[in-house]
Design a protein around this motif. Sequence first.
Motif, PDB file in Angstrom:
ATOM      1  N   VAL A  14       0.844  -1.125   0.115  1.00 48.99           N
ATOM      2  CA  VAL A  14      -0.102  -0.104  -0.096  1.00 48.99           C
ATOM      3  C   VAL A  14       0.798   1.283   0.123  1.00 48.99           C
ATOM      4  CG1 VAL A  14      -1.800   1.371   1.197  1.00 48.99           C
ATOM      5  CG2 VAL A  14      -1.865  -1.313   1.150  1.00 48.99           C
ATOM      6  N   VAL A  15       0.519   1.993  -0.975  1.00 45.53           N
ATOM      7  CA  VAL A  15       1.244   3.539  -0.893  1.00 45.53           C
ATOM      8  C   VAL A  15       0.399   4.562  -0.241  1.00 45.53           C
ATOM      9  CG1 VAL A  15       2.211   5.174  -2.545  1.00 45.53           C
ATOM     10  CG2 VAL A  15       2.763   2.722  -3.037  1.00 45.53           C
ATOM     11  N   SER A  16       0.970   5.044   0.560  1.00 45.45           N
ATOM     12  CA  SER A  16       0.022   6.000   1.557  1.00 45.45           C
ATOM     13  C   SER A  16       0.565   7.494   1.245  1.00 45.45           C
ATOM     14  CB  SER A  16       0.217   5.859   3.012  1.00 45.45           C
ATOM     15  OG  SER A  16      -0.263   6.914   3.701  1.00 45.45           O
ATOM     16  N   ILE A  17      -0.333   8.584   0.774  1.00 43.84           N
ATOM     17  CA  ILE A  17       0.188   9.795   0.695  1.00 43.84           C
ATOM     18  C   ILE A  17      -0.756  10.629   1.653  1.00 43.84           C
ATOM     19  CG2 ILE A  17       0.157  11.838  -0.768  1.00 43.84           C
ATOM     20  CD1 ILE A  17      -0.084   9.809  -3.278  1.00 43.84           C
ATOM     21  N   LYS A  18       0.221  11.309   2.442  1.00 44.45           N
ATOM     22  CA  LYS A  18      -0.337  12.246   3.631  1.00 44.45           C
ATOM     23  C   LYS A  18      -0.215  13.611   3.183  1.00 44.45           C
ATOM     24  CE  LYS A  18      -1.227  12.743   8.350  1.00 44.45           C
ATOM     25  NZ  LYS A  18      -2.743  12.781   8.476  1.00 44.45           N
ATOM     26  N   THR A  19      -0.795  14.420   3.203  1.00 43.25           N
ATOM     27  CA  THR A  19      -0.628  15.747   2.837  1.00 43.25           C
ATOM     28  C   THR A  19      -0.694  16.833   4.509  1.00 43.25           C
ATOM     29  OG1 THR A  19      -2.803  16.422   2.162  1.00 43.25           O
ATOM     30  CG2 THR A  19      -0.925  15.719   0.599  1.00 43.25           C
ATOM     31  N   ASN A  20      -0.506  17.936   4.341  1.00 43.85           N
ATOM     32  CA  ASN A  20      -0.726  19.055   4.996  1.00 43.85           C
ATOM     33  C   ASN A  20      -1.713  19.866   4.559  1.00 43.85           C
ATOM     34  OD1 ASN A  20       0.082  21.763   6.403  1.00 43.85           O
ATOM     35  ND2 ASN A  20       0.976  20.450   7.749  1.00 43.85           N
ATOM     36  N   ARG A  21      -2.379  20.752   5.147  1.00 48.57           N
ATOM     37  CA  ARG A  21      -3.480  21.659   4.690  1.00 48.57           C
ATOM     38  C   ARG A  21      -2.635  22.534   3.982  1.00 48.57           C
ATOM     39  NH1 ARG A  21      -8.053  19.909   6.138  1.00 48.57           N
ATOM     40  NH2 ARG A  21      -8.599  19.190   8.141  1.00 48.57           N
ATOM     41  N   GLY A  22      -1.643  22.904   4.087  1.00 46.08           N
ATOM     42  CA  GLY A  22      -0.815  24.009   3.295  1.00 46.08           C
ATOM     43  C   GLY A  22      -0.379  23.499   2.122  1.00 46.08           C
ATOM     44  N   THR A  23      -0.272  22.048   1.637  1.00 41.92           N
ATOM     45  CA  THR A  23       0.429  21.367   0.770  1.00 41.92           C
ATOM     46  C   THR A  23      -0.288  22.003  -0.551  1.00 41.92           C
ATOM     47  OG1 THR A  23       0.863  19.589   1.868  1.00 41.92           O
ATOM     48  CG2 THR A  23       0.919  19.380  -0.405  1.00 41.92           C
ATOM     49  N   THR A  24       0.433  22.355  -1.506  1.00 44.45           N
ATOM     50  CA  THR A  24      -0.184  22.997  -2.783  1.00 44.45           C
ATOM     51  C   THR A  24      -0.785  21.822  -3.649  1.00 44.45           C
ATOM     52  OG1 THR A  24       1.820  22.756  -4.108  1.00 44.45           O
ATOM     53  CG2 THR A  24       1.234  24.789  -3.214  1.00 44.45           C
ATOM     54  N   GLN A  25      -2.074  21.997  -4.331  1.00 41.70           N
ATOM     55  CA  GLN A  25      -2.324  20.955  -5.194  1.00 41.70           C
ATOM     56  C   GLN A  25      -1.515  20.404  -6.199  1.00 41.70           C
ATOM     57  OE1 GLN A  25      -6.227  22.708  -6.855  1.00 41.70           O
ATOM     58  NE2 GLN A  25      -7.256  22.460  -4.965  1.00 41.70           N
ATOM     59  N   GLU A  26      -0.531  21.307  -6.819  1.00 39.60           N
ATOM     60  CA  GLU A  26       0.298  20.906  -7.688  1.00 39.60           C
ATOM     61  C   GLU A  26       1.335  19.683  -7.390  1.00 39.60           C
ATOM     62  OE1 GLU A  26       3.955  23.013 -10.243  1.00 39.60           O
ATOM     63  OE2 GLU A  26       2.719  24.117  -8.735  1.00 39.60           O
ATOM     64  N   MET A  27       1.815  20.187  -6.085  1.00 38.39           N
ATOM     65  CA  MET A  27       2.484  19.112  -5.522  1.00 38.39           C
ATOM     66  C   MET A  27       1.976  17.818  -5.330  1.00 38.39           C
ATOM     67  SD  MET A  27       6.020  18.524  -4.981  1.00 38.39           S
ATOM     68  CE  MET A  27       6.873  17.617  -3.966  1.00 38.39           C
ATOM     69  N   PHE A  28       0.705  17.921  -4.544  1.00 36.56           N
ATOM     70  CA  PHE A  28       0.019  16.664  -4.461  1.00 36.56           C
ATOM     71  C   PHE A  28      -0.316  15.857  -6.027  1.00 36.56           C
ATOM     72  CE2 PHE A  28      -4.388  14.615  -4.602  1.00 36.56           C
ATOM     73  CZ  PHE A  28      -3.930  13.789  -3.592  1.00 36.56           C
TER      74      PHE A  28
END
Length: 182
Positions: free
Chosen positions: A110-124
């Motif tokens: 399983v590959v898990s991606i966790k972001t922060n509320r400040g993460t840009t959509q481009e990077m996600f």
Amino acid sequence: MRNSHNSQQMQVNAGSMADIAFLLLIFFMITTTIVNDKGISLLLPPDRQETEMVPINERNLFKIQINSQDKLLVEGEPRDNTSGLREEIKTFILNNGKSTDLSESPSKAVVSIKTNRGTTQEMFIKTLDEVKAAYYEIYAQRAGITPAEYRNLSLTVPAEKRLYDKGRKGLPMNISIAEPSN
């Protein structure tokens, strides 16, 4: 008498103007196409009431975290960009239990991606694209074609559907997108 005759000629029939305006309106309604943005197609999880929590062995989890400055933390190691991420994911998925640091089997990975509320959509999106590209490269290799050819397979053509199934057999695209943190 001549003046009264000219005033009668200057009248315009307004009834036909309404017909023309109505025909133009119909013409533009029929010929206009409305742009429909597709966005990102993601399979949403089912309601929480319907699902049961399945425990995941830590070994089978490849963790990617993105902070508010768009910096990555991949398996505990800081990164500035996604360079090399695709190859690491492929190695993790295809480990087949050889290395104890990597997944037990491709079906359990399983590959898990966790972001922060400040993460840009481009990077996600860039990170998600790398994860999906890793899976598509594995699928294409298993089907014996290029990743571009694999992505363009038509599931309505039986021969192409068989190639698609051959690539994905026993290897689901297990991507977990965690809720952003503060």
